[in-house]
Enzyme design. Structure first.
Site, short mmCIF file in Angstrom:
data_model
loop_
_atom_site.label_atom_id
_atom_site.label_comp_id
_atom_site.label_asym_id
_atom_site.label_seq_id
_atom_site.Cartn_x
_atom_site.Cartn_y
_atom_site.Cartn_z
N LYS A 111 42.38 41.71 38.66
CA LYS A 111 42.77 41.97 37.28
C LYS A 111 44.14 41.94 37.19
CE LYS A 111 38.41 43.62 35.39
NZ LYS A 111 37.36 44.67 35.11
N LYS A 207 31.98 35.29 40.54
CA LYS A 207 30.99 36.34 40.21
C LYS A 207 30.85 36.25 38.49
CE LYS A 207 32.10 40.76 39.16
NZ LYS A 207 31.47 41.01 37.88
N LYS A 210 31.93 39.70 32.49
CA LYS A 210 32.21 39.77 30.90
C LYS A 210 33.51 39.28 30.62
CE LYS A 210 30.15 44.32 30.68
NZ LYS A 210 31.12 44.96 31.54
P1 ATP Z 1 34.12 42.99 33.73
O1 ATP Z 1 34.48 41.66 33.75
O2 ATP Z 1 34.98 43.69 32.29
O3 ATP Z 1 34.71 43.97 34.71
P2 ATP Z 1 31.68 43.13 34.49
O4 ATP Z 1 30.93 42.01 34.01
O5 ATP Z 1 32.27 42.97 35.84
O6 ATP Z 1 32.78 43.18 33.26
P3 ATP Z 1 31.23 45.91 34.60
O7 ATP Z 1 31.15 46.82 33.40
O8 ATP Z 1 32.48 46.05 35.42
O9 ATP Z 1 30.67 44.34 34.05
O10 ATP Z 1 29.91 46.46 35.69
C1 ATP Z 1 28.74 47.08 35.20
C2 ATP Z 1 27.77 47.03 36.33
O11 ATP Z 1 27.09 45.51 36.60
C3 ATP Z 1 28.36 47.29 37.79
O12 ATP Z 1 27.39 48.03 38.28
C4 ATP Z 1 28.61 46.13 38.57
O13 ATP Z 1 28.55 46.11 39.95
C5 ATP Z 1 27.49 45.28 38.03
N1 ATP Z 1 27.89 43.68 37.88
C6 ATP Z 1 28.84 43.00 37.52
N2 ATP Z 1 28.79 42.05 37.47
C7 ATP Z 1 27.82 41.54 38.25
C8 ATP Z 1 27.12 40.39 39.16
N3 ATP Z 1 27.66 39.15 38.56
N4 ATP Z 1 26.02 40.52 39.56
C9 ATP Z 1 25.53 41.62 39.99
N5 ATP Z 1 25.99 42.69 39.59
C10 ATP Z 1 27.08 42.83 38.65
MG MG Z 2 33.43 44.49 36.51
#
Ligand code: ATP
Ligand code: MG
Length: 340
Positions: A111, A207, A210
């Site tokens: 990040k 991965k 969002k």
């Molecule tokens: P950001 O990009 O803002 O970090 P994010 O998509 O990574 O958003 P988070 O809010 O950080 O989402 O994570 C929420 C939950 O979703 C956490 O438990 C995280 O481990 C899970 N998660 C996020 N992305 C994945 C993925 N690609 N596959 C499986 N689990 C995920």
């Molecule tokens: Mg995340």
């Protein structure tokens, strides 16, 4: 009953990676554990954002979580900034956390590399996360694989705090009758993973996240999902339609494993290996499987959206219950630390 805690940032739309890696599991676990699920808006403000967007995304996230199956009569669903004890405990944990541990967190490095000027909040993010979990003295944390490193740090913080402020009384030392039976004030929280612990983005590069714009949203309409699936990266070594494929290295196959029934997954693998199907055929079947799971979720979302007052009430009740537990933890923490 053991307690579980998990959080999700309102940093964008709920996507199928969040759903398969975490949220779908939450909906099942709420029936087995005393469950706390939190929309972590204090985490989301560690990157640039617009206040009006954040407000809307927080409401959308609540809607998505309820549509995915969280039931406010079974679990406690709330927004982090409605429970001020999260930041209070985070400050305390900041005083125990070595800077070097924070600097070597993979998510921090990733990040921070995307920001021109790096706010301290990105560095301290896992400290707030430790506070989120330990405030409820949760033992289990259902998350995706990307959060395991942060969870290890939460365990370390719990151990440090316990050793410093809640040491066993001297008569409980080695040889004492009840040695080993005493519960530490903060349990060391363990992760709970799903088989789909890491869903890749449709570009196959990183991965699904969002913040990376490589997602399929949970509530996205089927036409738009197909427009993303059709050009999605498969196995780059399968150049011609007649080339046999290797399902294990293909992101689409992994999505089949998450959305399609086992017999379809087997069929898909055979069709891929024998070049019976082209990648588009395979994606069409995936799209059908996804639709079976996602259409009822979209229908539930429409029902929930029709009654925003109920959702606001559910979140207010969730915050009130969360606060009753959080304030109890904080008064014990303060007492043990010599704070008033
Ligand atoms: P950001 O990009 O803002 O970090 P994010 O998509 O990574 O958003 P988070 O809010 O950080 O989402 O994570 C929420 C939950 O979703 C956490 O438990 C995280 O481990 C899970 N998660 C996020 N992305 C994945 C993925 N690609 N596959 C499986 N689990 C995920
Ligand atoms: Mg995340």
């Amino acid at each position: 009953m053991s307690r579980i805690f998990s959080g999700i940032q309102p940093s964008g739309s709920l996507h199928i990676g969040n759903y398969l890696g975490a949220v779908k599991n939450w909906a099942e676990l709420q029936h087995k554990y005393e469950s706390f699920f939190c929309i972590v808006d204090y985490h989301a403000i560690t990157v640039p954002y617009e206040p009006a967007d954040l407000r809307a995304r927080t409401a959308d996230m609540a809607l998505g979580l309820l549509a995915a199956g969280l039931d406010p009569s079974k679990c406690t669903l709330f927004v982090q900034s409605m429970v001020p004890e999260h930041t209070e405990l985070a400050w305390i944990f900041n005083t125990l956390t070595p800077l070097g541990e924070l600097e070597r967190q993979t998510q921090f490095k990733e990040k921070a590399s995307r920001e021109e000027s790096v706010p301290a909040g990105i560095l301290n993010y896992p400290v707030l996360q430790a506070a989120d979990i330990l405030l409820y003295r949760a033992e289990l944390v259902p998350v995706g694989e990307d959060q395991l490193q942060h969870l290890e740090l939460s365990r370390e913080i719990a151990r440090k705090w316990n050793a410093r402020f809640d040491p066993p009384p001297s008569h409980e030392g080695v040889g004492a009758e009840n040695a080993g039976h005493r519960r530490s004030f903060f349990p060391e929280p363990k992760g709970l993973l799903t088989p789909a612990r890491r869903i890749m983005g449709l570009d196959g590069q990183a991965k699904m996240s969002k913040s990376l714009g490589n997602t399929v949203e949970l509530l996205e309409d089927p036409k738009s999902i197909w427009e993303k699936l059709r050009p999605a990266v498969t196995n780059p070594k399968r150049v011609r339609r007649t080339d046999p494929g290797t399902p294990e290295v293909c992101n689409i196959y992994h999505l089949h494993k998450a959305f399609s029934p086992p017999t379809t997954v087997e069929h898909v693998a055979t069709q891929c290996r024998t070049a019976g199907w082209g990648c588009i055929d395979c994606k069409k079947v995936l799209h059908e499987s996804m639709e079976k799971e996602l259409a009822p979720i979209r229908a539930r979302a429409a029902e929930i959206a029709a009654n925003p007052a109920k959702m606001r009430k559910d979140l207010a009740n969730g915050a009130e219950h969360a606060r009753s537990i959080a304030s109890g933890t904080m008064s014990e923490v303060k007492k043990k630390m010599g704070l008033t």
